[in-house]
Write a protein that holds these residues in place. Structure first.
Motif, PDB file in Angstrom:
ATOM      1  N   THR A  35     -42.542  -8.703  42.974  1.00 29.23           N
ATOM      2  CA  THR A  35     -43.712  -9.092  42.191  1.00 29.23           C
ATOM      3  C   THR A  35     -44.556 -10.122  42.942  1.00 29.23           C
ATOM      4  N   GLY A  36     -45.816  -9.794  43.163  1.00 28.66           N
ATOM      5  CA  GLY A  36     -46.749 -10.742  43.763  1.00 28.66           C
ATOM      6  C   GLY A  36     -46.694 -10.844  45.268  1.00 28.66           C
ATOM      7  N   THR A  37     -45.834 -10.089  45.925  1.00 27.83           N
ATOM      8  CA  THR A  37     -45.758 -10.140  47.385  1.00 27.83           C
ATOM      9  C   THR A  37     -45.379  -8.772  47.931  1.00 27.83           C
ATOM     10  N   ILE A  38     -45.356  -8.646  49.229  1.00 28.18           N
ATOM     11  CA  ILE A  38     -44.966  -7.414  49.909  1.00 28.18           C
ATOM     12  C   ILE A  38     -43.965  -7.797  50.994  1.00 28.18           C
ATOM     13  N   GLN A  39     -42.910  -7.021  51.112  1.00 29.11           N
ATOM     14  CA  GLN A  39     -41.962  -7.240  52.206  1.00 29.11           C
ATOM     15  C   GLN A  39     -42.261  -6.206  53.282  1.00 29.11           C
ATOM     16  N   LEU A  40     -42.493  -6.679  54.504  1.00 29.28           N
ATOM     17  CA  LEU A  40     -42.710  -5.798  55.645  1.00 29.28           C
ATOM     18  C   LEU A  40     -41.425  -5.764  56.459  1.00 29.28           C
ATOM     19  N   THR A  41     -40.966  -4.583  56.817  1.00 32.99           N
ATOM     20  CA  THR A  41     -39.824  -4.460  57.711  1.00 32.99           C
ATOM     21  C   THR A  41     -40.363  -3.956  59.040  1.00 32.99           C
ATOM     22  N   LEU A  42     -40.136  -4.728  60.095  1.00 34.00           N
ATOM     23  CA  LEU A  42     -40.623  -4.349  61.420  1.00 34.00           C
ATOM     24  C   LEU A  42     -39.670  -3.353  62.063  1.00 34.00           C
ATOM     25  N   LYS A  43     -40.099  -2.726  63.144  1.00 35.68           N
ATOM     26  CA  LYS A  43     -39.301  -1.690  63.800  1.00 35.68           C
ATOM     27  C   LYS A  43     -37.954  -2.189  64.308  1.00 35.68           C
ATOM     28  N   ASP A  44     -37.823  -3.486  64.548  1.00 33.05           N
ATOM     29  CA  ASP A  44     -36.536  -4.021  65.002  1.00 33.05           C
ATOM     30  C   ASP A  44     -35.655  -4.475  63.830  1.00 33.05           C
ATOM     31  N   GLY A  45     -36.135  -4.283  62.597  1.00 33.25           N
ATOM     32  CA  GLY A  45     -35.360  -4.648  61.423  1.00 33.25           C
ATOM     33  C   GLY A  45     -35.698  -6.005  60.838  1.00 33.25           C
ATOM     34  N   THR A  46     -36.556  -6.766  61.469  1.00 36.27           N
ATOM     35  CA  THR A  46     -36.964  -8.078  60.953  1.00 36.27           C
ATOM     36  C   THR A  46     -37.748  -7.910  59.653  1.00 36.27           C
ATOM     37  N   ALA A  47     -37.393  -8.692  58.654  1.00 38.88           N
ATOM     38  CA  ALA A  47     -38.112  -8.663  57.375  1.00 38.88           C
ATOM     39  C   ALA A  47     -39.092  -9.827  57.330  1.00 38.88           C
ATOM     40  N   CYS A  48     -40.320  -9.523  56.979  1.00 42.52           N
ATOM     41  CA  CYS A  48     -41.372 -10.531  56.850  1.00 42.52           C
ATOM     42  C   CYS A  48     -41.976 -10.386  55.458  1.00 42.52           C
TER      43      CYS A  48
END
Length: 146
Positions: free
Chosen positions: A117-130
């Motif tokens: 809720t209220g945000t987005i989680q980005l998962t990068l190609k190396d598995g890092t979550a931002c």
């Protein structure tokens, strides 16, 4: 600021001269924008060595311990640029700011999680979550066409 254009047919290249009373933040920003348009690499510092980092291979830039770090597949490097300078220069390479202290390469995003809720989680190609901070959610949705 004044702008003057002189056309010289005999000249083979473009010569740009900036006249200013001092090296102010405005002058620095102008020089940064006018800098090399063909820039495809960036210097990264790690320990005692310097490496040329391919911009396309950089996953993200983030602030840590009063320095700017570049995360790549090869590791984490310190870069000698400020986040706002990187944001301006790298927008054409599809880098976007997702928080006050982080810029992400959108070409390196593997997955998006919109369930939070209220945000987005980005998962990068190396598995890092931002995580996209609430302040930047609208902008990122527009950039991604969501």
């Amino acid at each position: 600021m004044e702008i003057e254009l002189r056309l010289e047919p005999e000249r083979e290249g473009i010569l740009l001269t900036v006249h200013a009373p001092a090296r102010t933040p405005e002058v620095e920003a102008l020089l940064a924008r006018l800098g090399s348009g063909d820039e495809k690499t960036l210097l990264g510092f790690q320990g005692g060595r310097v490496e040329m980092l391919e911009i396309a291979g950089i996953l993200r830039f983030y602030g840590e311990e009063k320095e700017v770090r570049a995360q790549t597949g090869k590791g984490v490097f310190t870069v000698r640029r400020r986040l706002y300078e990187l944001e301006e220069r790298l927008a054409r390479y599809e880098f976007a700011r997702i928080s006050h202290s982080e810029i992400v390469n959108l070409r390196q995003v593997a997955a998006l999680d919109l369930r939070l809720t209220g945000t987005i989680q980005l998962t990068l190609k190396d598995g890092t979550a931002c995580y996209v901070s609430r302040r930047y959610v609208k902008k990122i949705k527009e950039v991604l066409g969501l």
